[in-house]
Design a protein around this motif. Structure first.
Motif, PDB file in Angstrom:
ATOM      1  N   THR A   5       7.653   1.637  -6.620  1.00  0.00           N
ATOM      2  CA  THR A   5       8.838   2.619  -6.300  1.00  0.00           C
ATOM      3  C   THR A   5       9.140   3.053  -7.853  1.00  0.00           C
ATOM      4  OG1 THR A   5      10.357   2.416  -5.058  1.00  0.00           O
ATOM      5  CG2 THR A   5      10.021   0.536  -6.216  1.00  0.00           C
ATOM      6  N   LYS A  43       6.825  -1.119 -11.385  1.00  0.00           N
ATOM      7  CA  LYS A  43       5.084  -0.981 -11.443  1.00  0.00           C
ATOM      8  C   LYS A  43       4.494  -1.724 -11.656  1.00  0.00           C
ATOM      9  CE  LYS A  43       6.454   2.195 -14.761  1.00  0.00           C
ATOM     10  NZ  LYS A  43       5.727   2.313 -16.002  1.00  0.00           N
ATOM     11  N   GLN A  82      -6.241   0.327  -2.459  1.00  0.00           N
ATOM     12  CA  GLN A  82      -5.554   1.785  -2.617  1.00  0.00           C
ATOM     13  C   GLN A  82      -4.068   1.174  -3.616  1.00  0.00           C
ATOM     14  OE1 GLN A  82      -5.028   3.739   0.922  1.00  0.00           O
ATOM     15  NE2 GLN A  82      -7.191   5.101   0.054  1.00  0.00           N
ATOM     16  N   HIS A  83      -3.775   2.109  -4.413  1.00  0.00           N
ATOM     17  CA  HIS A  83      -2.412   1.690  -5.016  1.00  0.00           C
ATOM     18  C   HIS A  83      -1.043   2.623  -4.063  1.00  0.00           C
ATOM     19  CE1 HIS A  83       1.158   1.954  -7.256  1.00  0.00           C
ATOM     20  NE2 HIS A  83       0.875   3.194  -8.176  1.00  0.00           N
ATOM     21  N   HIS A  84      -0.105   1.419  -3.863  1.00  0.00           N
ATOM     22  CA  HIS A  84       1.080   2.281  -2.826  1.00  0.00           C
ATOM     23  C   HIS A  84       2.062   2.722  -3.161  1.00  0.00           C
ATOM     24  CE1 HIS A  84      -2.247   1.265   0.334  1.00  0.00           C
ATOM     25  NE2 HIS A  84      -1.428   1.871   0.857  1.00  0.00           N
ATOM     26  N   HIS A  85       2.121   3.790  -3.436  1.00  0.00           N
ATOM     27  CA  HIS A  85       4.220   4.071  -4.322  1.00  0.00           C
ATOM     28  C   HIS A  85       4.440   3.915  -2.822  1.00  0.00           C
ATOM     29  CE1 HIS A  85       6.384   5.245  -7.601  1.00  0.00           C
ATOM     30  NE2 HIS A  85       6.815   6.415  -6.964  1.00  0.00           N
ATOM     31  N   TYR A  98       9.274   9.017   1.292  1.00  0.00           N
ATOM     32  CA  TYR A  98       7.515   9.273   1.323  1.00  0.00           C
ATOM     33  C   TYR A  98       6.964   8.715   1.054  1.00  0.00           C
ATOM     34  CZ  TYR A  98       7.710  11.266  -3.198  1.00  0.00           C
ATOM     35  OH  TYR A  98       8.459  12.100  -4.513  1.00  0.00           O
ATOM     36  N   ARG A  99       5.029   8.862   0.774  1.00  0.00           N
ATOM     37  CA  ARG A  99       4.547   8.060   0.876  1.00  0.00           C
ATOM     38  C   ARG A  99       3.659   8.835  -0.643  1.00  0.00           C
ATOM     39  NH1 ARG A  99      -1.736   5.707   1.995  1.00  0.00           N
ATOM     40  NH2 ARG A  99      -1.792   4.513  -0.081  1.00  0.00           N
ATOM     41  N   GLY A 100       4.495   8.308  -1.913  1.00  0.00           N
ATOM     42  CA  GLY A 100       3.846   8.973  -3.496  1.00  0.00           C
ATOM     43  C   GLY A 100       2.419   8.658  -2.979  1.00  0.00           C
ATOM     44  N   SER A 101       2.475   8.756  -4.602  1.00  0.00           N
ATOM     45  CA  SER A 101       0.817   8.285  -5.298  1.00  0.00           C
ATOM     46  C   SER A 101       0.910   7.926  -6.571  1.00  0.00           C
ATOM     47  CB  SER A 101       0.499  10.513  -6.257  1.00  0.00           C
ATOM     48  OG  SER A 101       1.093  11.142  -6.504  1.00  0.00           O
TER      49      SER A 101
END
Length: 101
Positions: A5, A43, A82-85, A98-101
């Motif tokens: 985040t 992270k 998958q990575h979730h940011h 929002y869903r980041g990358s």
């Protein structure tokens, strides 16, 4: 699966350092907790598989005056590989994500 985040203070125009954050599963079990670093980031947390997760931001502990003392964002992990940011843009009377990358 990893989670990260980034909290940005929209009023100050800079990263929000020191915000307490926790990651929970759908039963409210705490998977990880900590504070944002000097760049407003956390992270490398593990979401512990698939399912609904909640990230909880202690905005009341960061902002002296706020309408939202806590921001809770629920999201679905469908692919644990998958990575979730999940970023948070914060001000005393509004927030966005929002869903980041």
């Amino acid at each position: 699966m990893s989670f990260s985040t980034h909290v940005l203070d929209a009023v100050a125009g800079r990263p929000a350092a020191g915000v307490r954050v926790r990651l929970e599963d759908d039963r409210g079990r705490v998977l990880a907790e900590g504070r944002t670093d000097g760049d407003g980031r956390i992270k490398g947390w593990d979401t512990a598989g698939a399912g609904v997760r909640r990230v909880v931001f202690d905005t009341g502990g960061y902002l002296a005056e706020t309408f939202y003392p806590e921001v809770v964002i629920a999201f679905t992990v469908s692919d644990p590989a998958q990575h979730h940011h999940v970023p948070l843009l914060l001000s005393p009377y509004a927030y966005s994500t929002y869903r980041g990358s």
